[in-house]
Design an enzyme around this catalytic site. Structure first.
Site, short mmCIF file in Angstrom:
data_model
loop_
_atom_site.label_atom_id
_atom_site.label_comp_id
_atom_site.label_asym_id
_atom_site.label_seq_id
_atom_site.Cartn_x
_atom_site.Cartn_y
_atom_site.Cartn_z
N CYS A 81 10.68 -43.83 -20.67
CA CYS A 81 9.91 -44.99 -20.20
C CYS A 81 10.36 -46.29 -20.87
O CYS A 81 10.10 -47.38 -20.34
CB CYS A 81 8.42 -44.78 -20.43
SG CYS A 81 7.76 -43.34 -19.55
N HIS A 92 5.24 -51.87 -19.84
CA HIS A 92 5.44 -50.58 -19.16
C HIS A 92 4.10 -50.16 -18.57
O HIS A 92 3.06 -50.22 -19.24
CB HIS A 92 5.94 -49.54 -20.14
CG HIS A 92 5.90 -48.15 -19.62
ND1 HIS A 92 6.40 -47.80 -18.38
CD2 HIS A 92 5.40 -47.00 -20.17
CE1 HIS A 92 6.22 -46.51 -18.19
NE2 HIS A 92 5.61 -46.00 -19.25
N ASN A 120 2.91 -44.53 -12.92
CA ASN A 120 3.90 -44.66 -13.99
C ASN A 120 5.27 -44.30 -13.42
O ASN A 120 5.55 -43.14 -13.14
CB ASN A 120 3.53 -43.71 -15.14
CG ASN A 120 4.47 -43.82 -16.32
OD1 ASN A 120 5.56 -44.37 -16.22
ND2 ASN A 120 4.06 -43.26 -17.45
#
Length: 324
Positions: free
Chosen positions: A114, A251, A281
């Site tokens: 990520c 993020h 996500n």
């Protein structure tokens, strides 16, 4: 004079299939309310059968090139952040080069889960600052739907597929923090946290791609502290403070993490670009997706000071400060 890596174009792409939270109610002991309340996610996009990470990356790249008014052969380097490549090798970047019709330059992938886009953006800045490249296409692209355990309600409802792209170009600048472009970066990793977020398969262990595993509560506790500290570090390197920030572009993992980090940084949520309700996500794609969406919404404007920050498996975490 100082050389800065300045944003010239931005774009994104999302697969056509939209998956609302309610779809998971058919196969899992979960609900739309449960997913929203714990993550802030309402829907996400999944790639179609036969649609790969490189395909998403190419579409995002085309949109970024159009935004910049550039042709693929104006680009010197392609750096792609992904944990879900089409193949073990070659890199997704070389596939994207080919699909874009690029006949020059170089490309490679960056894998920091990520945090991948922050790592890739920092690397692109270094390529430009060193003179290795004048224009760099930086892409975050993922098909996380391919590594989900569809029986694990704690993880499979959180992730989505997508891609975002940014074009950086070398420009002469004054060398102050009033310049446009990348002003600073802060990167970190600590392998002792591996078990918090990992995939239980790989080429040299199982010979399979494996499925995603996560210790959500433990990761949450690490995330807010580490995201705050890396943002502070990057701002300090640039000689800037919280009051100078126009937008945090984080993020997009969990609304509680985003809110907690903003609170610790002393930045109100109306100065945070939030897209996870629509995208879920998307790992390394989430920051460039949010940047592109923020521009599309009219939130991010030229001259704005942005802080991007992310944390992912490794653990790996970091931040970049840039003036749009």
């Amino acid at each position: 004079m100082t050389i800065r890596a300045v944003v010239k174009g931005v774009g994104h792409y999302l697969p056509e299939r939209i998956v609302p939270n309610s779809e998971f109610e058919k196969t899992l002991d979960t609900s739309d309310e449960w997913i929203r309340s714990r993550s802030g996610i309402e829907r996400r996009h999944f790639a179609a059968e036969g649609q790969f990470t490189s395909d998403l990356a190419v579409e995002a790249a085309k949109n970024a090139l159009a935004s910049a008014g550039l042709d693929a052969n104006d680009i010197d380097a392609v750096i792609i952040a992904t944990s879900t490549p089409d193949l073990t090798f070659p890199s997704v970047a070389t596939m994207v080069q080919n699909k874009l019709g690029m006949t020059r330059g170089f490309g490679f992938d960056v894998q920091a889960v990520c945090a991948g886009f922050v790592y890739a953006l920092s690397n692109a800045n270094s390529q430009i600052m060193s003179g290795m490249a004048k224009r760099v296409l930086v892409i975050g692209a993922e098909t996380f739907s391919r590594i989900m355990d569809w029986e694990d309600r704690a993880t499979c409802v959180l992730f989505g597929d997508g891609a975002g792209a940014l074009i950086l170009e070398a420009e002469e600048a004054s060398g102050t923090n009033a310049d446009r472009g990348v002003l600073s970066a802060d990167l970190n990793s600590d392998g002792s946290y591996k078990d918090m977020l990992y995939v239980d398969g790989g080429v040299s262990t199982t010979g399979t791609s494996g499925k995603l595993r996560m210790q959500g509560n433990a990761l949450f506790r690490q995330a807010v502290e580490k995201l705050t500290s890396t943002a502070d570090a990057a701002l300090d390197k640039a000689g800037l403070g919280h009051e100078d920030v126009d937008w945090i572009v984080p993020h997009q993992a969990n609304i509680r993490i985003i809110q907690g980090t903003a609170k610790k940084l002393g930045v109100s949520m109306d100065r945070v670009v939030v897209t996870l309700q629509d995208h879920g996500n998307t790992s390394a794609a989430s920051i460039p997706l949010a940047l592109s969406t923020g521009v599309e919404r009219g939130q991010i404007k030229q001259g704005d000071l942005l802080v991007t920050e992310a944390i992912g498996g490794g653990l790996a975490w970091g931040s970049v400060v840039l003036r749009w």
